[in-house]
Design a protein around this motif. Structure first.
Motif, mmCIF file in Angstrom:
data_model
loop_
_atom_site.group_PDB
_atom_site.id
_atom_site.type_symbol
_atom_site.label_atom_id
_atom_site.label_comp_id
_atom_site.label_asym_id
_atom_site.label_seq_id
_atom_site.Cartn_x
_atom_site.Cartn_y
_atom_site.Cartn_z
ATOM 1 N N SER A 62 -1.518 3.282 20.204
ATOM 2 C CA SER A 62 -0.859 1.808 20.319
ATOM 3 C C SER A 62 -0.761 1.026 18.922
ATOM 4 O O SER A 62 0.174 0.373 18.806
ATOM 5 C CB SER A 62 -1.829 0.998 21.133
ATOM 6 N N LEU A 63 -1.943 1.565 17.962
ATOM 7 C CA LEU A 63 -1.619 0.991 16.606
ATOM 8 C C LEU A 63 -0.354 1.566 15.931
ATOM 9 O O LEU A 63 0.294 0.527 15.203
ATOM 10 C CB LEU A 63 -2.765 1.261 15.963
ATOM 11 N N LYS A 64 -0.095 2.663 16.100
ATOM 12 C CA LYS A 64 1.388 3.211 15.391
ATOM 13 C C LYS A 64 2.352 2.705 15.888
ATOM 14 O O LYS A 64 3.350 2.410 15.170
ATOM 15 C CB LYS A 64 1.108 4.790 15.454
ATOM 16 N N SER A 65 2.257 2.332 17.166
ATOM 17 C CA SER A 65 3.589 1.674 18.008
ATOM 18 C C SER A 65 3.704 0.388 17.376
ATOM 19 O O SER A 65 4.966 -0.143 17.165
ATOM 20 C CB SER A 65 3.443 1.882 19.176
ATOM 21 N N LEU A 66 2.623 -0.262 17.264
ATOM 22 C CA LEU A 66 2.752 -1.852 16.968
ATOM 23 C C LEU A 66 3.247 -1.858 15.396
ATOM 24 O O LEU A 66 4.224 -2.723 15.130
ATOM 25 C CB LEU A 66 1.359 -2.367 16.902
ATOM 26 N N ILE A 67 2.606 -1.027 14.366
ATOM 27 C CA ILE A 67 3.097 -1.012 13.189
ATOM 28 C C ILE A 67 4.418 -0.500 13.102
ATOM 29 O O ILE A 67 5.318 -1.228 12.155
ATOM 30 C CB ILE A 67 2.156 0.060 12.098
ATOM 31 N N SER A 68 5.086 0.245 13.837
ATOM 32 C CA SER A 68 6.626 0.711 13.655
ATOM 33 C C SER A 68 7.266 -0.493 14.153
ATOM 34 O O SER A 68 8.400 -0.906 13.665
ATOM 35 C CB SER A 68 6.699 1.812 14.667
ATOM 36 N N LYS A 69 6.668 -1.157 14.982
ATOM 37 C CA LYS A 69 7.487 -2.659 15.635
ATOM 38 C C LYS A 69 7.659 -3.608 14.627
ATOM 39 O O LYS A 69 8.567 -4.219 14.724
ATOM 40 C CB LYS A 69 6.735 -2.894 17.078
ATOM 41 N N ILE A 70 6.645 -3.837 13.836
ATOM 42 C CA ILE A 70 6.235 -4.936 13.158
ATOM 43 C C ILE A 70 7.324 -4.492 11.876
ATOM 44 O O ILE A 70 8.267 -5.225 11.125
ATOM 45 C CB ILE A 70 4.931 -4.880 12.340
ATOM 46 N N ILE A 71 7.177 -3.087 11.648
ATOM 47 C CA ILE A 71 8.270 -2.745 10.198
ATOM 48 C C ILE A 71 9.658 -2.971 10.592
ATOM 49 O O ILE A 71 10.602 -3.283 9.765
ATOM 50 C CB ILE A 71 7.674 -1.511 9.486
ATOM 51 N N ALA A 72 10.109 -2.430 11.912
ATOM 52 C CA ALA A 72 11.325 -2.512 12.217
ATOM 53 C C ALA A 72 12.008 -3.848 12.197
ATOM 54 O O ALA A 72 13.252 -4.166 12.049
ATOM 55 C CB ALA A 72 11.525 -2.104 13.791
ATOM 56 N N LYS A 73 11.206 -4.865 12.247
ATOM 57 C CA LYS A 73 11.702 -6.493 12.066
ATOM 58 C C LYS A 73 11.528 -7.096 10.635
ATOM 59 O O LYS A 73 11.802 -7.963 10.291
ATOM 60 C CB LYS A 73 10.935 -7.348 13.018
ATOM 61 N N GLU A 74 11.178 -6.052 9.709
ATOM 62 C CA GLU A 74 11.067 -6.627 8.536
ATOM 63 C C GLU A 74 12.450 -7.004 7.523
ATOM 64 O O GLU A 74 13.275 -6.289 7.908
ATOM 65 C CB GLU A 74 9.863 -5.842 7.689
ATOM 66 N N ASP A 75 12.267 -7.583 6.735
ATOM 67 C CA ASP A 75 13.380 -7.935 5.620
ATOM 68 C C ASP A 75 13.660 -6.705 4.797
ATOM 69 O O ASP A 75 12.658 -6.264 4.085
ATOM 70 C CB ASP A 75 13.098 -9.219 4.979
ATOM 71 N N LYS A 76 14.645 -5.924 4.941
ATOM 72 C CA LYS A 76 14.840 -4.557 4.343
ATOM 73 C C LYS A 76 14.724 -4.679 2.755
ATOM 74 O O LYS A 76 14.671 -3.939 2.100
ATOM 75 C CB LYS A 76 16.081 -3.839 4.996
ATOM 76 N N CYS B 234 -2.863 1.592 6.110
ATOM 77 C CA CYS B 234 -2.124 2.552 5.574
ATOM 78 C C CYS B 234 -2.083 4.215 6.075
ATOM 79 O O CYS B 234 -1.118 4.810 6.172
ATOM 80 C CB CYS B 234 -2.635 2.598 3.936
ATOM 81 N N LYS B 235 -3.337 4.465 6.383
ATOM 82 C CA LYS B 235 -3.339 5.611 7.013
ATOM 83 C C LYS B 235 -2.483 5.909 8.402
ATOM 84 O O LYS B 235 -1.778 6.739 8.375
ATOM 85 C CB LYS B 235 -5.016 5.726 7.585
ATOM 86 N N TYR B 236 -2.519 4.808 9.224
ATOM 87 C CA TYR B 236 -1.736 4.857 10.699
ATOM 88 C C TYR B 236 -0.461 4.611 10.247
ATOM 89 O O TYR B 236 0.449 5.294 11.064
ATOM 90 C CB TYR B 236 -2.309 3.899 11.691
ATOM 91 N N ARG B 237 0.009 3.984 9.360
ATOM 92 C CA ARG B 237 1.651 3.822 8.985
ATOM 93 C C ARG B 237 1.980 5.398 8.542
ATOM 94 O O ARG B 237 3.070 5.956 8.967
ATOM 95 C CB ARG B 237 1.644 2.917 7.975
#
Length: 220
Positions: free
Chosen positions: A161-175, A202-205
């Motif tokens: 779930s943490l990896k999914s959340l991190i992916s979700k957050i980064i998907a919405k970042e300003d490139k 950092c580890k889970y990212r």
């Protein structure tokens, strides 16, 4: 020496009955209209059979009647614990079973506290009994998920779930201005009440195969 080298010291491995081997599930879980239904597999020992044995014990004058009663009590206790634990896990992981989410973080200690059972009892059930779901048979331990180490005041979360959340957050970042791990940590704390160290983020990212800021900038 050559004769000894060619000897087969495990001849039993050569014996094959030629029959297929199947797993007989201890519990059956089916998706009802409103919820999951969990029941014991009566092919193990039905309640009707247990009651019949009890009646025979009562009418028996054998010296072994107390021993028989003890065995029956043990079987009933086993079945009760089995259905309790299986029902608890299916209820907790219903979103995952419905394909609507990840496994929630649950361990033996959580189950023990909720059901007031000893962890060793739960361990035996989840490791040596099977649940039949519509598509497949699994061990209950497959419905357990470890927790990411968080602070006492933090909301619990599983690695997946943490990896999914991190992916979700980064998907919405300003490139053009990628988020640092420290920034991701702040978003997790503010929006999801998950308090983790930057090192853990950092580890889970990295486990989610998400590149560093420098590498993400290079891809623009």
């Amino acid at each position: 020496k050559n004769l000894i080298r060619n000897l087969n010291f495990s001849p039993g491995y050569l014996v094959d009955s030629g029959e297929n081997s199947f797993i007989n599930p201890d519990v059956i879980a089916l998706r009802g209209v409103k919820k999951w239904e969990v029941t014991l597999n009566d092919s193990f020992m039905s309640q009707a059979l247990i009651e019949k044995i009890k009646d025979e014990i009562k009418s028996s004058s054998s010296n072994k009647s107390e021993e028989a009663k003890s065995i029956i009590r043990g079987i009933e206790r086993r079945q009760k614990n089995l259905i309790l634990i299986a029902s608890f896990l299916v209820l907790k992981q219903k979103k995952y079973l419905d394909g609507k989410g990840e496994l929630l973080p649950i361990n033996l200690s959580d189950i023990a506290k909720s059901l007031k059972l000893h962890e060793s009892t739960i361990s035996r059930v989840v490791n040596f009994n099977y649940i039949q779901f519509p598509p497949k048979i699994i061990l209950p331990k497959n419905l357990l998920e470890r927790k990411v180490n968080t602070k006492p005041s933090s909301k619990s979360i599983s690695p997946s779930s943490l990896k999914s959340l991190i992916s979700k957050i980064i998907a919405k970042e300003d490139k053009h201005y990628p988020m640092t791990d420290s920034k991701i940590r702040k978003v997790l704390l503010k929006k999801y009440s998950i308090d983790l160290s930057r090192r853990v983020i950092c580890k889970y990212r990295q486990e989610a195969k998400i590149r560093s800021i420098k590498d993400r900038l290079k891809s623009i």
